[in-house]
Design a protein around this motif. Structure first.
Motif, PDB file in Angstrom:
ATOM      1  N   LEU A 299      45.294  71.976  33.677  1.00  0.00           N
ATOM      2  CA  LEU A 299      43.903  72.099  34.142  1.00  0.00           C
ATOM      3  C   LEU A 299      43.194  70.624  34.392  1.00  0.00           C
ATOM      4  CD1 LEU A 299      42.891  75.500  33.011  1.00  0.00           C
ATOM      5  CD2 LEU A 299      43.286  75.027  35.172  1.00  0.00           C
ATOM      6  N   ALA A 300      43.310  70.051  33.482  1.00  0.00           N
ATOM      7  CA  ALA A 300      42.566  68.721  33.169  1.00  0.00           C
ATOM      8  C   ALA A 300      43.371  67.774  34.279  1.00  0.00           C
ATOM      9  CB  ALA A 300      42.666  68.223  31.782  1.00  0.00           C
ATOM     10  N   PHE A 301      44.539  67.803  34.163  1.00  0.00           N
ATOM     11  CA  PHE A 301      45.216  66.947  35.318  1.00  0.00           C
ATOM     12  C   PHE A 301      45.059  67.199  36.760  1.00  0.00           C
ATOM     13  CE2 PHE A 301      47.027  64.838  31.588  1.00  0.00           C
ATOM     14  CZ  PHE A 301      47.039  63.559  31.830  1.00  0.00           C
ATOM     15  N   GLY A 302      45.019  68.549  37.079  1.00  0.00           N
ATOM     16  CA  GLY A 302      44.572  68.922  38.211  1.00  0.00           C
ATOM     17  C   GLY A 302      43.193  68.546  38.724  1.00  0.00           C
ATOM     18  N   LEU A 303      42.171  68.678  37.764  1.00  0.00           N
ATOM     19  CA  LEU A 303      41.165  67.779  38.151  1.00  0.00           C
ATOM     20  C   LEU A 303      40.996  66.609  38.219  1.00  0.00           C
ATOM     21  CD1 LEU A 303      38.708  69.981  35.485  1.00  0.00           C
ATOM     22  CD2 LEU A 303      38.659  70.323  37.799  1.00  0.00           C
ATOM     23  N   PHE A 304      41.664  65.820  37.491  1.00  0.00           N
ATOM     24  CA  PHE A 304      41.874  64.300  37.814  1.00  0.00           C
ATOM     25  C   PHE A 304      42.601  64.125  39.202  1.00  0.00           C
ATOM     26  CE2 PHE A 304      42.382  63.728  32.884  1.00  0.00           C
ATOM     27  CZ  PHE A 304      41.106  63.257  32.927  1.00  0.00           C
TER      28      PHE A 304
ATOM     29  N   VAL B  92      34.731  64.531  33.337  1.00  0.00           N
ATOM     30  CA  VAL B  92      33.918  64.884  32.338  1.00  0.00           C
ATOM     31  C   VAL B  92      34.625  66.203  31.972  1.00  0.00           C
ATOM     32  CG1 VAL B  92      31.836  65.941  30.995  1.00  0.00           C
ATOM     33  CG2 VAL B  92      31.912  63.641  32.556  1.00  0.00           C
ATOM     34  N   LEU B  93      34.572  67.214  33.170  1.00  0.00           N
ATOM     35  CA  LEU B  93      35.136  68.627  32.769  1.00  0.00           C
ATOM     36  C   LEU B  93      36.596  68.537  32.289  1.00  0.00           C
ATOM     37  CD1 LEU B  93      33.614  70.716  35.568  1.00  0.00           C
ATOM     38  CD2 LEU B  93      33.335  70.806  33.368  1.00  0.00           C
ATOM     39  N   ALA B  94      37.420  67.359  32.991  1.00  0.00           N
ATOM     40  CA  ALA B  94      38.879  67.284  32.822  1.00  0.00           C
ATOM     41  C   ALA B  94      38.943  66.856  31.225  1.00  0.00           C
ATOM     42  CB  ALA B  94      39.429  66.232  33.487  1.00  0.00           C
ATOM     43  N   TYR B  95      38.128  65.771  30.745  1.00  0.00           N
ATOM     44  CA  TYR B  95      38.144  65.441  29.238  1.00  0.00           C
ATOM     45  C   TYR B  95      37.768  66.650  28.325  1.00  0.00           C
ATOM     46  CZ  TYR B  95      39.306  60.434  30.769  1.00  0.00           C
ATOM     47  OH  TYR B  95      39.782  59.466  31.477  1.00  0.00           O
ATOM     48  N   ALA B  96      36.770  67.137  29.079  1.00  0.00           N
ATOM     49  CA  ALA B  96      36.422  68.103  28.045  1.00  0.00           C
ATOM     50  C   ALA B  96      37.534  69.344  27.666  1.00  0.00           C
ATOM     51  CB  ALA B  96      35.242  68.856  28.496  1.00  0.00           C
ATOM     52  N   LEU B  97      38.295  69.568  28.891  1.00  0.00           N
ATOM     53  CA  LEU B  97      39.208  70.675  28.693  1.00  0.00           C
ATOM     54  C   LEU B  97      40.206  70.186  27.633  1.00  0.00           C
ATOM     55  CD1 LEU B  97      40.008  71.786  32.340  1.00  0.00           C
ATOM     56  CD2 LEU B  97      39.648  73.132  30.473  1.00  0.00           C
ATOM     57  N   VAL B  98      40.497  68.661  27.651  1.00  0.00           N
ATOM     58  CA  VAL B  98      41.787  68.125  26.812  1.00  0.00           C
ATOM     59  C   VAL B  98      41.128  68.117  25.154  1.00  0.00           C
ATOM     60  CG1 VAL B  98      42.838  66.025  26.120  1.00  0.00           C
ATOM     61  CG2 VAL B  98      42.476  66.552  28.584  1.00  0.00           C
TER      62      VAL B  98
END
Length: 94
Positions: A37-42, A66-72
């Motif tokens: 999901l994070a890489f999808g946001l990226f 920020v959302l992507a990094y938060a998912l990680v």
């Protein structure tokens, strides 16, 4: 950022996203799902830049990043938590 770098970022992040979803469908691990999901946001944030909207959609790009990094971070945190033992099966005869 150059167009080549943006396209490379889109291809790599979308590729990791797709690969993570295939891996998640096999292992059902939240870490793999959240990373995907994070890489999808990226990939979405890079697409916004590729369409030349980086200046006007700067807030969106920041939010997606920020959302992507938060998912990680959440995925790694969940992985670091101690695992609960699985309860024994309750099929025992009475």
């Amino acid at each position: 950022m150059s167009t080549l770098v943006i396209i490379l970022n889109i291809v790599l992040s979308a590729g990791i996203c797709v690969l993570a979803f295939f891996a998640w469908s096999r292992v059902r691990n939240a870490l793999v799902l959240f990373i995907g999901l994070a890489f999808g946001l990226f990939a979405i944030s890079h697409l916004v830049a590729a369409f030349g909207l980086a200046k006007s959609a700067e807030g969106l790009i920041i939010l997606l990043s920020v959302l992507a990094y938060a998912l990680v971070v959440v995925a790694l945190y969940k992985e670091l938590l101690p695992k609960r033992p699985t309860p024994p099966p309750t099929n025992a005869p009475k």
